[in-house]
Design a protein around this motif. Structure first.
Motif, PDB file in Angstrom:
ATOM      1  N   TYR A 109      -9.276   9.975   5.766  1.00 44.98           N
ATOM      2  CA  TYR A 109      -8.437   9.075   6.066  1.00 44.98           C
ATOM      3  C   TYR A 109      -7.583  10.192   6.368  1.00 44.98           C
ATOM      4  CZ  TYR A 109     -11.974   6.467   4.941  1.00 44.98           C
ATOM      5  OH  TYR A 109     -13.546   5.555   5.387  1.00 44.98           O
ATOM      6  N   CYS A 123       0.947  -1.343  -0.442  1.00 47.78           N
ATOM      7  CA  CYS A 123       0.081   0.098  -0.295  1.00 47.78           C
ATOM      8  C   CYS A 123       0.640   1.096   0.337  1.00 47.78           C
ATOM      9  CB  CYS A 123      -0.737  -0.119   1.084  1.00 47.78           C
ATOM     10  SG  CYS A 123      -2.413  -1.414   1.202  1.00 47.78           S
ATOM     11  N   LEU A 137      -0.521   4.322  -2.257  1.00 45.63           N
ATOM     12  CA  LEU A 137      -2.234   4.545  -0.721  1.00 45.63           C
ATOM     13  C   LEU A 137      -1.260   5.792  -0.024  1.00 45.63           C
ATOM     14  CD1 LEU A 137      -5.423   5.687  -0.504  1.00 45.63           C
ATOM     15  CD2 LEU A 137      -4.975   3.554   1.266  1.00 45.63           C
ATOM     16  N   LEU A 139      -9.089   0.523   2.728  1.00 42.17           N
ATOM     17  CA  LEU A 139      -9.256   1.448   3.416  1.00 42.17           C
ATOM     18  C   LEU A 139      -9.442   0.970   5.327  1.00 42.17           C
ATOM     19  CD1 LEU A 139     -10.505   4.337   1.646  1.00 42.17           C
ATOM     20  CD2 LEU A 139      -8.057   4.449   2.375  1.00 42.17           C
ATOM     21  N   GLN A 140     -10.644   0.343   4.945  1.00 42.60           N
ATOM     22  CA  GLN A 140     -10.996  -0.213   6.157  1.00 42.60           C
ATOM     23  C   GLN A 140     -10.031  -0.806   7.077  1.00 42.60           C
ATOM     24  OE1 GLN A 140     -13.895   1.356   7.507  1.00 42.60           O
ATOM     25  NE2 GLN A 140     -13.509   2.789   6.565  1.00 42.60           N
ATOM     26  N   ILE A 184     -13.052   9.664   0.509  1.00 43.69           N
ATOM     27  CA  ILE A 184     -12.946   8.197  -0.339  1.00 43.69           C
ATOM     28  C   ILE A 184     -12.341   8.694  -1.881  1.00 43.69           C
ATOM     29  CG2 ILE A 184     -14.787   8.206  -0.004  1.00 43.69           C
ATOM     30  CD1 ILE A 184     -11.948   5.520  -0.897  1.00 43.69           C
ATOM     31  N   GLU A 240      -9.306   7.395  10.901  1.00 41.25           N
ATOM     32  CA  GLU A 240      -9.940   7.893  10.609  1.00 41.25           C
ATOM     33  C   GLU A 240     -10.149   8.679  11.059  1.00 41.25           C
ATOM     34  OE1 GLU A 240     -13.113   4.290   8.618  1.00 41.25           O
ATOM     35  OE2 GLU A 240     -13.404   4.720  10.891  1.00 41.25           O
ATOM     36  N   LEU A 253      -1.260   9.443   0.663  1.00 40.37           N
ATOM     37  CA  LEU A 253      -2.240  10.383   2.621  1.00 40.37           C
ATOM     38  C   LEU A 253      -1.083  11.120   2.724  1.00 40.37           C
ATOM     39  CD1 LEU A 253      -3.917   7.457   3.979  1.00 40.37           C
ATOM     40  CD2 LEU A 253      -4.738   9.045   2.616  1.00 40.37           C
ATOM     41  N   LEU A 297     -11.777   0.291  -3.344  1.00 40.23           N
ATOM     42  CA  LEU A 297     -10.822   0.976  -2.120  1.00 40.23           C
ATOM     43  C   LEU A 297     -11.262   1.027  -0.706  1.00 40.23           C
ATOM     44  CD1 LEU A 297      -7.675   3.055  -1.939  1.00 40.23           C
ATOM     45  CD2 LEU A 297     -10.030   5.204  -2.541  1.00 40.23           C
ATOM     46  N   SER A 298     -13.025   1.524  -0.560  1.00 41.58           N
ATOM     47  CA  SER A 298     -13.260   1.374   0.712  1.00 41.58           C
ATOM     48  C   SER A 298     -13.230   0.021   1.448  1.00 41.58           C
ATOM     49  CB  SER A 298     -14.679   0.924   0.440  1.00 41.58           C
ATOM     50  OG  SER A 298     -15.215   1.655  -0.419  1.00 41.58           O
TER      51      SER A 298
END
Length: 294
Positions: free
Chosen positions: A287, A223, A226, A259-260, A239, A270, A230, A255-256
């Motif tokens: 995020y 990741c 990502l 992320l979770q 999102i 979060e 960020l 992607l959801s």
């Protein structure tokens, strides 16, 4: 076949929007590389001049597939994995027309496999791995054993791709044959799943244990793409902003879900903020990196 290639090269020679043409012959009858036809002609045009178009024609008894794509669409294919054959088309195909060395540069970039491309592909494969692994886990809980087998086999394939990408290899060109030398442990799991004498449920559960370990060990390195996004600003990301980012929007990932999972592992956090529409009854989840990861 050479006459057919010359025909396409001359036909597009004076087309101002065409920036490159590559051709690849079908090595075997009904080979899925080019969908069973005899020859593929890949026509790349300037951005905004064509959508993803396919045409089948017959010339001198040979069946030819013409794929037309603009340069932006080609970049999406290369980064997103939507058309896995594109790597082999460009690496092994014969370049018939190449304005300003466009296709030669694309091929050289593929062979070098730069970090930016690796990060995109690894993130895309990890998202696919996570989705299919969790689906297999749910299938087991629901008693859907054959579905669990199908999904865990797909998860194992994504895992194999991640390992090959880490080794600097394109997974589209080599998978299990190369993996047997690169990572015999994963290959052993593949054998356990497909040819072991144990019951189907036992085989699926064994591979699921391996996948569970892989989720933990590959999450952070897979990741990086990502995480870098960020970190690129102090404000948390929605999102929608992440999905529309130029490095992610072409990847077609869930992607959801990623992320979770990252939130639960505390790699990111979060943040609930006031919704931009001013609805005091709803807070928008955004995020950002955790403080110790920034």
């Amino acid at each position: 076949m050479e006459h057919i290639k010359e025909h396409f090269a001359s036909s597009y020679q004076d087309a101002p929007n065409v920036i490159g043409i590559a051709a690849i012959e079908n090595p075997y009858p009904y080979n899925p590389l080019i969908d069973g036809l005899d020859l593929l002609v890949l026509v790349v045009v300037k951005e905004g001049h064509a959508c993803n178009e396919t045409e089948h024609v017959q010339i001198e008894g040979q069946r030819v597939m013409i794929r037309t794509i603009d340069s932006a669409g080609l970049n999406e294919w290369l980064s997103g994995g939507e058309n896995r054959n594109i790597i082999e088309w460009l690496v092994r195909g014969e370049i018939l027309l190449d304005r300003d060395g466009y296709l030669s540069n694309v091929r050289e970039r593929l062979l070098q496999f730069p970090d930016s491309m690796r990060e995109q592909k690894q993130f895309s494969e990890f998202a696919g791995f996570l989705r299919t692994y969790l689906q297999a886990k749910q299938d087991l809980l629901d008693g859907n054993l054959l579905d669990a087998y199908s999904h865990v086999l797909t998860a194992l394939n994504h895992w194999a791709h991640i390992v090959l990408i880490e080794e600097g290899r394109h997974p589209e060109l080599t998978v299990w044959k190369q993996l047997k030398r690169v990572h015999p442990g994963i290959y052993k799991l593949y054998e356990e799943l497909t040819v072991s004498p144990e019951t189907l449920e036992q085989r699926v559960q064994l591979v699921m244990l391996g996948c569970e370990f892989s989720v933990m060990t590959k999450m952070k390195t897979s990741c990086v793409l990502l995480f870098n996004i960020l970190r690129s600003r102090e404000e948390p990301w929605s999102i929608a902003e992440l999905q529309s980012h130029s490095s992610i929007h072409a990847l077609h990932v869930d992607l959801s879900l990623v992320l979770q999972k990252l939130v639960k592992r505390e790699y990111i956090r979060e943040v609930a903020v006031m919704h931009e529409l001013g609805d005091i009854g709803a807070l928008e989840l955004r995020y950002m990196m955790t403080e110790n990861e920034i």
